[in-house]
Design an enzyme around this catalytic site. Structure first.
Site, PDB file in Angstrom:
ATOM      1  N   ASN A  11       2.306  12.174   4.641  1.00  0.00           N
ATOM      2  CA  ASN A  11       3.108  11.143   5.311  1.00  0.00           C
ATOM      3  C   ASN A  11       3.855  10.219   4.354  1.00  0.00           C
ATOM      4  O   ASN A  11       4.601   9.347   4.813  1.00  0.00           O
ATOM      5  CB  ASN A  11       2.246  10.314   6.288  1.00  0.00           C
ATOM      6  CG  ASN A  11       1.696  11.164   7.403  1.00  0.00           C
ATOM      7  OD1 ASN A  11       2.459  11.853   8.075  1.00  0.00           O
ATOM      8  ND2 ASN A  11       0.387  11.169   7.592  1.00  0.00           N
ATOM      9  N   ARG A  18       8.298   4.521   7.883  1.00  0.00           N
ATOM     10  CA  ARG A  18       6.916   4.607   8.384  1.00  0.00           C
ATOM     11  C   ARG A  18       6.263   3.220   8.365  1.00  0.00           C
ATOM     12  O   ARG A  18       6.044   2.657   7.286  1.00  0.00           O
ATOM     13  CB  ARG A  18       6.125   5.543   7.483  1.00  0.00           C
ATOM     14  CG  ARG A  18       4.660   5.622   7.817  1.00  0.00           C
ATOM     15  CD  ARG A  18       3.894   6.340   6.714  1.00  0.00           C
ATOM     16  NE  ARG A  18       2.498   6.448   7.061  1.00  0.00           N
ATOM     17  CZ  ARG A  18       1.530   6.701   6.180  1.00  0.00           C
ATOM     18  NH1 ARG A  18       1.819   6.864   4.901  1.00  0.00           N
ATOM     19  NH2 ARG A  18       0.287   6.766   6.579  1.00  0.00           N
ATOM     20  N   TYR A  23       3.738  -0.515   4.976  1.00  0.00           N
ATOM     21  CA  TYR A  23       4.063   0.244   3.764  1.00  0.00           C
ATOM     22  C   TYR A  23       5.354  -0.220   3.087  1.00  0.00           C
ATOM     23  O   TYR A  23       5.695   0.273   2.014  1.00  0.00           O
ATOM     24  CB  TYR A  23       4.166   1.740   4.099  1.00  0.00           C
ATOM     25  CG  TYR A  23       2.840   2.304   4.575  1.00  0.00           C
ATOM     26  CD1 TYR A  23       1.783   2.474   3.684  1.00  0.00           C
ATOM     27  CD2 TYR A  23       2.630   2.645   5.912  1.00  0.00           C
ATOM     28  CE1 TYR A  23       0.560   2.969   4.108  1.00  0.00           C
ATOM     29  CE2 TYR A  23       1.422   3.149   6.347  1.00  0.00           C
ATOM     30  CZ  TYR A  23       0.385   3.303   5.441  1.00  0.00           C
ATOM     31  OH  TYR A  23      -0.829   3.792   5.860  1.00  0.00           O
ATOM     32  N   ASN A  74      -1.407   8.940  -5.182  1.00  0.00           N
ATOM     33  CA  ASN A  74      -1.572   8.328  -3.865  1.00  0.00           C
ATOM     34  C   ASN A  74      -1.843   9.477  -2.913  1.00  0.00           C
ATOM     35  O   ASN A  74      -0.911  10.179  -2.484  1.00  0.00           O
ATOM     36  CB  ASN A  74      -0.334   7.542  -3.432  1.00  0.00           C
ATOM     37  CG  ASN A  74      -0.582   6.813  -2.118  1.00  0.00           C
ATOM     38  OD1 ASN A  74      -1.594   7.042  -1.455  1.00  0.00           O
ATOM     39  ND2 ASN A  74       0.341   5.940  -1.725  1.00  0.00           N
ATOM     40  N   ALA A  77      -3.939   9.610   3.408  1.00  0.00           N
ATOM     41  CA  ALA A  77      -5.184   9.640   4.182  1.00  0.00           C
ATOM     42  C   ALA A  77      -6.242  10.558   3.585  1.00  0.00           C
ATOM     43  O   ALA A  77      -7.439  10.391   3.848  1.00  0.00           O
ATOM     44  CB  ALA A  77      -4.884  10.060   5.624  1.00  0.00           C
ATOM     45  N   ASP A  87     -13.451  16.772  -6.142  1.00  0.00           N
ATOM     46  CA  ASP A  87     -13.961  17.859  -6.982  1.00  0.00           C
ATOM     47  C   ASP A  87     -12.913  18.342  -7.985  1.00  0.00           C
ATOM     48  O   ASP A  87     -13.248  18.664  -9.125  1.00  0.00           O
ATOM     49  CB  ASP A  87     -14.409  19.045  -6.116  1.00  0.00           C
ATOM     50  CG  ASP A  87     -15.758  18.803  -5.452  1.00  0.00           C
ATOM     51  OD1 ASP A  87     -16.421  17.786  -5.768  1.00  0.00           O
ATOM     52  OD2 ASP A  87     -16.154  19.629  -4.615  1.00  0.00           O
ATOM     53  N   GLU A  98      -5.533   5.880  -9.307  1.00  0.00           N
ATOM     54  CA  GLU A  98      -5.381   5.922  -7.845  1.00  0.00           C
ATOM     55  C   GLU A  98      -4.496   4.753  -7.420  1.00  0.00           C
ATOM     56  O   GLU A  98      -4.743   3.614  -7.826  1.00  0.00           O
ATOM     57  CB  GLU A  98      -6.769   5.799  -7.194  1.00  0.00           C
ATOM     58  CG  GLU A  98      -6.731   5.754  -5.676  1.00  0.00           C
ATOM     59  CD  GLU A  98      -8.128   5.552  -5.067  1.00  0.00           C
ATOM     60  OE1 GLU A  98      -9.136   5.523  -5.820  1.00  0.00           O
ATOM     61  OE2 GLU A  98      -8.197   5.420  -3.830  1.00  0.00           O
ATOM     62  N   HIS A 100      -2.303   2.814  -4.070  1.00  0.00           N
ATOM     63  CA  HIS A 100      -1.965   2.682  -2.655  1.00  0.00           C
ATOM     64  C   HIS A 100      -0.955   1.561  -2.496  1.00  0.00           C
ATOM     65  O   HIS A 100      -1.038   0.543  -3.208  1.00  0.00           O
ATOM     66  CB  HIS A 100      -3.203   2.371  -1.809  1.00  0.00           C
ATOM     67  CG  HIS A 100      -4.237   3.438  -1.925  1.00  0.00           C
ATOM     68  ND1 HIS A 100      -4.081   4.681  -1.358  1.00  0.00           N
ATOM     69  CD2 HIS A 100      -5.412   3.472  -2.582  1.00  0.00           C
ATOM     70  CE1 HIS A 100      -5.130   5.423  -1.658  1.00  0.00           C
ATOM     71  NE2 HIS A 100      -5.951   4.717  -2.399  1.00  0.00           N
ATOM     72  N   SER A 102      -0.628  -0.179   0.326  1.00  0.00           N
ATOM     73  CA  SER A 102      -1.329  -1.234   1.062  1.00  0.00           C
ATOM     74  C   SER A 102      -2.698  -1.483   0.435  1.00  0.00           C
ATOM     75  O   SER A 102      -3.208  -0.650  -0.315  1.00  0.00           O
ATOM     76  CB  SER A 102      -1.507  -0.810   2.531  1.00  0.00           C
ATOM     77  OG  SER A 102      -2.330   0.343   2.623  1.00  0.00           O
ATOM     78  N   ARG A 107      -7.705  -3.243   5.790  1.00  0.00           N
ATOM     79  CA  ARG A 107      -7.304  -2.473   6.960  1.00  0.00           C
ATOM     80  C   ARG A 107      -8.540  -1.923   7.692  1.00  0.00           C
ATOM     81  O   ARG A 107      -9.626  -2.451   7.554  1.00  0.00           O
ATOM     82  CB  ARG A 107      -6.324  -1.391   6.511  1.00  0.00           C
ATOM     83  CG  ARG A 107      -5.080  -2.006   5.844  1.00  0.00           C
ATOM     84  CD  ARG A 107      -4.075  -0.969   5.427  1.00  0.00           C
ATOM     85  NE  ARG A 107      -3.609  -0.196   6.588  1.00  0.00           N
ATOM     86  CZ  ARG A 107      -2.949   0.959   6.494  1.00  0.00           C
ATOM     87  NH1 ARG A 107      -2.670   1.457   5.298  1.00  0.00           N
ATOM     88  NH2 ARG A 107      -2.574   1.605   7.588  1.00  0.00           N
TER      89      ARG A 107
HETATM   90  C1  DHK Z   1      -1.261   5.608   2.370  1.00  0.00           C
HETATM   91  C2  DHK Z   1      -1.677   6.279   3.446  1.00  0.00           C
HETATM   92  O1  DHK Z   1      -0.963   7.273   3.949  1.00  0.00           O
HETATM   93  C3  DHK Z   1      -2.899   5.899   4.165  1.00  0.00           C
HETATM   94  O2  DHK Z   1      -3.495   6.973   4.822  1.00  0.00           O
HETATM   95  C4  DHK Z   1      -3.895   5.210   3.266  1.00  0.00           C
HETATM   96  C5  DHK Z   1      -2.106   4.615   1.678  1.00  0.00           C
HETATM   97  C6  DHK Z   1      -3.233   4.080   2.516  1.00  0.00           C
HETATM   98  C7  DHK Z   1      -1.261   3.527   1.016  1.00  0.00           C
HETATM   99  O3  DHK Z   1      -1.432   2.341   1.283  1.00  0.00           O
HETATM  100  O4  DHK Z   1      -0.427   3.888   0.171  1.00  0.00           O
HETATM  101  O5  DHK Z   1      -4.975   4.732   4.023  1.00  0.00           O
END
Ligand code: DHK
Length: 148
Positions: A11, A18, A23, A74, A77, A87, A98, A100, A102, A107
């Site tokens: 996504n 979105r 986001y 990133n 989900a 793994d 890592e 994100h 958000s 959340r």
């Molecule tokens: C992006 C996603 O698609 C969500 O499923 C995550 C993440 C958070 C983001 O904040 O970049 O939970």
């Protein structure tokens, strides 16, 4: 280190439209071009990819890890569900930051657990598109070393 992989999960191809209140309005293309501009003066190449399919991300983590390239990940989900990604990172000892957009801890509870965090070098979240540039800054300043 001459190459950094930036891998994006499900996504994230529709960023910009979105749920912009969560986001932001930056697109994945604008994030990519910001990272390329940031990396260029350092002579660092960016491999930038997105997939909605878990197996693609597993393949790309293996590719990056085996080549010794650091990864900004990133996983969308899949962060909260994927033992396969956990793994893969462990299997090839990939250096992963890592990210994100958000702050997942603000959340829904199902977003509070990450299968990536325990095998990541660091985690940056909650700064929108800037989460990515902060991650790259960390790699460029050698806080995150290549594993090669
Ligand atoms: C992006 C996603 O698609 C969500 O499923 C995550 C993440 C958070 C983001 O904040 O970049 O939970």
């Amino acid at each position: 280190m001459t190459t950094v992989f930036v891998l994006n999960g499900p996504n994230l191809n529709i960023l910009g439209t979105r749920e912009p209140s969560i986001y932001g309005t930056d697109t994945l293309a604008s994030i990519e071009s910001d990272l390329r501009a940031q990396a260029l003066p350092h002579g660092v190449d960016i491999v930038f990819r997105q997939s909605n399919h878990e197996g693609d991300l597993v393949d790309w983590i293996q590719e990056a890890g085996q080549a010794g390239h650091p990864v900004i990940l990133n996983a969308g989900a899949l962060t909260h569900t994927s033992i396969a990604l956990h793994d893969a990172i462990k299997a090839v000892a990939a250096s992963v930051v890592e990210v994100h957009l958000s702050n997942t801890h603000r959340r829904e509870p199902f977003r509070h657990h990450s299968f990536v965090s325990p095998v990541a070098t660091g985690v940056i979240m909650g700064f929108g598109a800037r989460s990515y540039t902060l991650a790259l800054e960390s790699i460029l300043s050698s806080n995150v070393k290549s594993n090669s």
